[in-house]
Design an enzyme around this catalytic site. Structure first.
Site, PDB file in Angstrom:
ATOM      1  N   CYS A 113      43.975  11.245  59.871  1.00 22.55           N
ATOM      2  CA  CYS A 113      45.175  11.668  60.618  1.00 22.55           C
ATOM      3  C   CYS A 113      45.129  13.109  61.074  1.00 22.55           C
ATOM      4  CB  CYS A 113      46.411  11.436  59.763  1.00 22.55           C
ATOM      5  SG  CYS A 113      46.740   9.688  59.488  1.00 22.55           S
ATOM      6  N   GLU A 124      45.324  16.010  59.508  1.00 21.30           N
ATOM      7  CA  GLU A 124      46.033  17.103  58.841  1.00 21.30           C
ATOM      8  C   GLU A 124      45.214  17.739  57.720  1.00 21.30           C
ATOM      9  OE1 GLU A 124      46.764  13.775  56.005  1.00 21.30           O
ATOM     10  OE2 GLU A 124      46.637  13.972  58.176  1.00 21.30           O
ATOM     11  N   ASN A 156      40.269  14.536  58.026  1.00 22.49           N
ATOM     12  CA  ASN A 156      40.566  13.174  57.599  1.00 22.49           C
ATOM     13  C   ASN A 156      41.102  12.361  58.786  1.00 22.49           C
ATOM     14  OD1 ASN A 156      43.156  14.354  57.810  1.00 22.49           O
ATOM     15  ND2 ASN A 156      43.959  12.976  56.260  1.00 22.49           N
TER      16      ASN A 156
END
Length: 799
Positions: free
Chosen positions: A315, A317, A313
């Site tokens: 970011c 994580e 995704n």
């Protein structure tokens, strides 16, 4: 929708949370008027998600009881789901509830533009998208249908970035994206550098603007600003394989592989590629490094041998399969810290209750979520991936009295996350008993264990908006500041962290509190340079005071007990070196981290300021004069004075620019005359004033010089009308004014208000009667006009 029951707790949230929820989360009518309260929003979401129980024959009474429990988590700010759930659940707007998606990009024009369309659909509903560009053929490859040449993955990355500019996430903000390329792709070097090289259009802009910028620093800022307009809506990461990392360590070559046929097309020196990744991360903060093989061996891939994860995704994580999705939510840890006697401890019993409720909530979201694409809907129900995380970790440490940069924090991290992961898995197993395991369970890494409802349970996300709602620190990050000022477009939010309140509590208990101390910390956002006990300083550190190795160690500690990934930014000071970033990357790879993101302070523009004043702390005044650089630049300005033409040169340091004028030289009349001596004296005094260290900026001091010299009059004048100069000093003031206007530091409105009615240009100017200064403003600006004496500077008059 059942009506909100009576007796529920009110949402007594912080002012910044109320401001944000009013702007972004509450429902509005067609005219844009807010039509629900915070309490109604929380009930809307709680009841709608609890209604998933209807699919399992739960009664309406049971559903309302579950909704009350969900509501209490929100109202008491113990847990929030990701923002799209709060935006959309229960509104009937047809938009989905998840934040994280990965979409495939197939190597054809139809495949590329299908992914582009799907990206827009997801962004419209508030989700973020990740892509692997690794399957696209490299630049220069033959395109069979047209017999032309491919423009390569990076060119299409720019197309996806441009599309994002025009589709706001959830109607509120531009969408977020992640672009990943496998390190074995033939275009990997172009990809690594794509956010640090100006496009042809921006090169033209840079070259045209360059002659009008007068400092190296200014040119650097222009370049950075132009770069930030390119691929600005994507984070980028390199998918580093174990083969590549081994080749780097052994200083060997590795293969570049054509994604179309799997053939080796070239070899590169792994060390040179790695060095470029490190260098670009130092310069721009991109790319990140994602360890793709480690990820696919971890619980983040619950279908090992069946499916492969190729992207994450935005970011980083949340690793996801193609068309995969994850419903995220985070528990606010500081709400589970309670006082016992003279210390704070963790309330494990209450934390367990919140974890169990949160797992049920996130699983229910899967049932109620109107996923935007049929492929996403199908996979979401086959694997039922959820990601329960935390926020408020820095706040919790502050109350427990544990320094962030310590082995004790690593122990606490493992204890907390181990507990949440264990309870979360146990609750998912209980759900499987009641509702059934996820359909692909018998092909998963859990097939030899107890059936489980969800293929993954835990993720640690960055919690951008929901941490503001929760009134806590973000994710597992340390404090950026104990107080913060966050600006996005025209919106400014002021945040007072829970740790600030704890610091004031300690200060009162230990006898070093004062109103001045509180105000200082509130305005500056940190305590590093204040005279307080060292043990207190160690607890209340901010991110740039923490050595990078501790950032990585804490990320690794959390990752050991997290199914998916861990969002953590390794914040480095501006003075960090390229070698420091290389050490960070190796420490991350050799520990349990699945990926790593570094951010060197100042490598990009920002919106977050430490302290609520929004101003940098003024430099302390020091009793010395700056030395003169070997090279100075500056304009020479000619002004006519009563003593003849004066040539005023105002120099500045070319590395800094005209915003820091450094010295003033004045030439007038012949050497040895009184006028030349006066000019030299004024120039020396002005230069000393500008070079003296001061809390005031150089421009502020130059404006002071202008104002002090302006209007000084003698027995003679030069010029007429607006160009009239009443003395040598007045002429120097005029030259300074020209400098300030030329470089944009003041404009006409700042110098003299425009007249309400323009005079006819043929009107005669009043005759100046110079003598004493104006008794009101102390400027030599008295005019004898129509039988009266009037000050043209302040309006004083005597008739």
């Amino acid at each position: 929708m059942a009506p909100i029951p009576e007796g529920l707790a009110p949402c007594n949230w912080t002012p910044d949370a109320i401001k944000l929820v009013n702007e972004r989360f509450l429902r509005r009518d067609r005219e844009g008027n807010i039509i629900e309260t915070r309490e109604e929003m929380c009930w809307r979401v709680a009841y709608y998600i609890a209604s998933a129980g209807k699919k399992y024959s739960r009664s309406e009474e049971d559903i309302i009881d579950t909704a009350k429990n969900f509501y209490t988590l929100f109202a008491e700010r113990k847990f929030f789901p990701n923002a799209p759930t709060l935006y959309n659940a229960g509104t009937g707007n047809g938009l989905q509830f998840s934040a994280c998606f990965v979409l495939p990009i197939y190597d054809s024009m139809n495949g590329i533009y299908e992914a582009l369309k799907n990206q827009a659909i997801i962004h419209k509903s508030g989700g973020g998208t990740g892509f692997s560009f690794s399957k696209l053929r490299p630049k220069g490859a033959l395109v069979g249908s047209t017999r032309g040449m491919s423009s390569g993955p990076v060119s299409f990355l720019k197309v996806f970035n441009t599309s994002t500019e025009f589709v706001k996430q959830g109607g509120m903000r531009r969408g977020a994206n992640m672009a990943i390329m496998n390190v074995h792709h033939p275009d990997i070097l172009e990809f690594i550098a794509c956010k640090s090289q100006l496009t042809d259009k921006n090169i033209t802009t840079f070259e045209r603007t360059k002659p009008y910028i007068y400092s190296r620093r200014g040119l650097d800022q222009l370049r950075i600003s132009l770069l930030e307009t390119q691929i600005a809506n994507f984070n980028i990461s390199v998918a580093a394989t174990d083969v590549f990392m081994k080749a780097v360590k052994e200083d060997a070559e590795y293969d570049l592989i054509d994604p179309k046929d799997g053939q080796v097309v070239k070899h590169l020196e792994a060390r040179k590629v790695f060095d470029l990744i490190v260098k670009m991360a130092w310069e721009t903060g991109d790319p990140g490094l994602w360890f793709i093989d480690k990820t696919n061996r971890s619980p983040a891939n619950p279908l090992q041998g069946l499916m492969t994860i190729e992207a994450t995704n935005p970011c980083g994580e949340q690793p996801l399969f193609d068309f995969d999705v994850c419903n995220l939510g985070s528990i606010n840890l500081v709400k589970f810290v309670v006082r016992e006697g003279d210390k704070y401890v963790i309330n494990w019993e209450e934390l367990e209750k919140a974890v169990r409720l949160a797992v049920i909530f996130l699983d229910n979201v899967i049932e109620m979520n109107p996923y935007p694409l049929p492929q996403i809907m199908e996979l979401a129900h086959k694997i039922r991936r959820i990601g329960l995380g935390i926020m408020g970790f820095a706040d919790m440490l502050a109350f427990l009295g544990v320094p962030y940069a310590s082995e004790e924090t690593c122990r606490v991290a493992e204890e907390i996350q181990g507990f949440i992961n264990k309870i979360g898995h146990n609750e998912s197993e209980k759900l499987a008993e009641a509702r059934g395991a996820f359909p692909l369970w018998d092909q998963s890494i859990y097939k030899d264990q107890k059936p489980i409802r969800n293929c993954t349970i835990t993720t640690i996300a960055p919690t951008g908006e929901i941490r503001i709602l929760a009134g806590c620190s973000g994710g597992i990050e340390p404090y950026y500041g104990l107080t913060e000022r966050h600006q996005f477009e025209d919106r400014i939010l002021y945040r007072i962290q829970p740790g600030f309140d704890r610091l004031m509590e300690i200060a009162r208990e230990r006898g070093f509190y004062s109103p001045m101390f509180e105000e200082e910390v509130k305005n500056s956002g940190h305590v590093g340079d204040l005279n307080i006990p060292d043990d207190v300083k160690r607890v209340f550190v901010t991110t740039h005071e923490i050595p990078y190795r501790w950032h990585v160690k804490i990320q690794a500690a959390f990752q050991r007990h997290t199914d998916n990934g861990v969002s953590k930014t390794i914040n480095l000071s501006n003075s960090a070196t390229v070698a420091d970033i290389e050490k960070v990357y190796w420490q991350a790879y050799e520990s349990s981290c699945l990926g790593i993101t570094v951010f060197r302070d100042g490598c990009k523009g920002g919106v977050l300021s430490v302290g609520i004043s929004g101003k940098q702390k003024a430099k302390e005044s020091r009793d010395f004069i700056r030395s003169r650089p070997d090279l100075v630049l500056g304009p020479t300005i000619r002004v006519e004075t009563p003593d003849g033409a004066a040539f005023v040169t105002i120099n500045f340091d070319p590395d800094i620019g005209p915003n820091e004028p450094f010295e003033v030289f004045i030439n007038v009349a012949k050497a040895g005359t009184d006028a030349a001596a006066d000019a030299e004296a004024i120039g020396r005094l002005a230069s000393s004033f500008l070079r003296l260290e001061s809390p005031k900026s150089s421009i502020e001091r130059l404006i002071q010089l202008k104002d002090q010299l302006k209007g000084i009059g003698g027995s003679r004048v030069a010029g007429f009308g607006k160009g009239k100069i009443t003395s040598l000093a007045d002429g120097i003031s005029k030259a300074i004014e020209i400098y300030l206007k030329r470089f944009g530091f003041i404009d006409d409105d700042n110098i003299k208000p425009k007249a309400a009615k323009e005079k006819d240009k043929n009107d005669a100017e009043p005759v100046l009667s110079k003598g004493n200064r104006c008794p009101k403003c102390k400027q030599s600006a008295l005019v004898y006009e129509e039988g009266c004496v009037r000050c043209v500077n302040c309006g004083y008059n005597v008739c």
